[in-house]
Design a protein around this motif. Sequence first.
Motif, PDB file in Angstrom:
ATOM      1  N   GLY A 197       0.702  -1.179  -0.123  1.00  0.00           N
ATOM      2  CA  GLY A 197       0.023   0.080   0.161  1.00  0.00           C
ATOM      3  C   GLY A 197       0.805   1.246  -0.118  1.00  0.00           C
ATOM      4  O   GLY A 197       0.397   2.391  -0.336  1.00  0.00           O
ATOM      5  N   LYS A 198       2.032   1.132   0.369  1.00  0.00           N
ATOM      6  CA  LYS A 198       2.958   2.349   0.597  1.00  0.00           C
ATOM      7  C   LYS A 198       3.369   2.795  -1.086  1.00  0.00           C
ATOM      8  O   LYS A 198       3.624   3.979  -1.131  1.00  0.00           O
ATOM      9  N   LEU A 199       3.320   1.942  -1.858  1.00  0.00           N
ATOM     10  CA  LEU A 199       3.436   2.406  -3.258  1.00  0.00           C
ATOM     11  C   LEU A 199       2.420   3.474  -3.819  1.00  0.00           C
ATOM     12  O   LEU A 199       2.944   4.314  -4.489  1.00  0.00           O
ATOM     13  N   PRO A 268       3.484   9.072   4.581  1.00  0.00           N
ATOM     14  CA  PRO A 268       4.276   7.903   4.053  1.00  0.00           C
ATOM     15  C   PRO A 268       3.603   6.733   3.929  1.00  0.00           C
ATOM     16  O   PRO A 268       4.265   5.736   2.975  1.00  0.00           O
ATOM     17  N   ALA A 269       2.774   6.328   4.761  1.00  0.00           N
ATOM     18  CA  ALA A 269       1.939   4.934   4.976  1.00  0.00           C
ATOM     19  C   ALA A 269       0.785   4.995   4.306  1.00  0.00           C
ATOM     20  O   ALA A 269       0.265   3.744   4.155  1.00  0.00           O
ATOM     21  N   HIS A 274      -5.901   2.886   1.897  1.00  0.00           N
ATOM     22  CA  HIS A 274      -6.503   2.835   2.997  1.00  0.00           C
ATOM     23  C   HIS A 274      -7.815   3.550   3.064  1.00  0.00           C
ATOM     24  O   HIS A 274      -8.662   2.885   3.757  1.00  0.00           O
ATOM     25  N   LEU A 275      -8.072   4.509   2.499  1.00  0.00           N
ATOM     26  CA  LEU A 275      -9.364   5.045   2.237  1.00  0.00           C
ATOM     27  C   LEU A 275     -10.589   3.900   1.914  1.00  0.00           C
ATOM     28  O   LEU A 275     -11.635   3.633   2.548  1.00  0.00           O
ATOM     29  N   LYS A 297      -7.132  -6.164   3.159  1.00  0.00           N
ATOM     30  CA  LYS A 297      -7.975  -5.215   2.278  1.00  0.00           C
ATOM     31  C   LYS A 297      -7.019  -4.105   1.833  1.00  0.00           C
ATOM     32  O   LYS A 297      -7.360  -3.745   0.648  1.00  0.00           O
ATOM     33  N   VAL A 298      -5.937  -3.650   2.373  1.00  0.00           N
ATOM     34  CA  VAL A 298      -5.272  -2.545   1.859  1.00  0.00           C
ATOM     35  C   VAL A 298      -4.417  -3.256   0.702  1.00  0.00           C
ATOM     36  O   VAL A 298      -4.354  -2.695  -0.384  1.00  0.00           O
TER      37      VAL A 298
END
Length: 393
Positions: A197-199, A268-269, A274-275, A297-298
Amino acid sequence: MNEILNMSMNEMAEADFDCSCGRHHSLPIKKIAIGKGVLKELPGVAAEFKGKQVYMISDNNTWKAAGEKAHAFLVNDGFKVKSHMFETGNEILIPDEAVMGRVLMEMPLDTALIVSVGSGTLNDMGKFLSSRTGVPYIIVCTAPSMDGYVANGAPLICGGRKISFVATLAYGVVGDTDVMKDAPMHMIHAGLGDVLGKLTALTDWSLAVEMIDEYRCDTCVKLVEKALKRCIDNAAALKERNEEAILYLIEALTLTGVTMAIVGVSRPASGSEHLLSHYWEMDFITRNKYPELHGVKVGIATPIVAEIYEILGADIPEATRKLCPKRAFVEELLNSAGAMISPKEVGIERELFYRSLLNANAVRNRYSVFQYAKDIGRLEEVTQKITERIYGK
């Protein structure tokens, strides 16, 4: 300047430096011990509180994974410990008003240190309790499943809604790879999903810089990118519980937590992926359905957000467009580790999925690719295309 880029994970405790972004950053976490066999270092991490009351919280699963040993290490070293274990059976522990009330009621009046043994939920409970009582806490990590071990937000359920409360940072973090490599594979998959998810989170951050001139710390970006690379390069080995791959996974999760802590925001994360995850989770909880692990889910949401960027194409500023991964690349990484990819695999129906793409941006006051697509009049088009690809016409 930016010496933190050359520090090992465990050296970052109490980091304090002037950053090239123009701000002064500090990490008030006192002790970080991540690696093989470090559970036995817990008494040393907690040494300041020896002779004072320690309050340990766990559930029946985390007690078996690390709580019993952690308790023994402390007691054998002369610590006074009261332990409260939540009996959950095979159910997920939901950090709602009743659970948080119980954990407070069990807390001794003279508690000097809280020790949470667990991952996402128990960590959030510990940090929230710490922030409201002023009592420091140590987290003993039991799974490489999420990035909140060194973050100061505590997502809890209040009135049926998932609300991220401002909490506090841990006094110390103890993450033993001997414990975490034996975590349920589903939780390892959740950790990988959260890392991937950080991508898209970094892509969203870039978009916010381009469109609304939002502040960004490039040192934090470099830290996350460095951690991402090692984790991505070893993603396929996670399904074999490879200890090095597990170490890189927990380091990536912890490092992104560090960046959130030093920069003071979750940028950053956490981005559009995430939404989506939070939107799905709130819907499931409202309907009394099992909400699935956050990171799972992320992970499912990340290639969907990547696809949004792909569809918008040249409408996205060039600097941002270069950052975003391709949907196929993210899905292949998830697949290589045996993780879930489709929202259908976690019970997200077509109507919920369609609605989530249209409304996820309202979950949090944060500029995202959802807001951008809405502003340029393409959100409904994007929503229709992706929904039809996944669920058919």
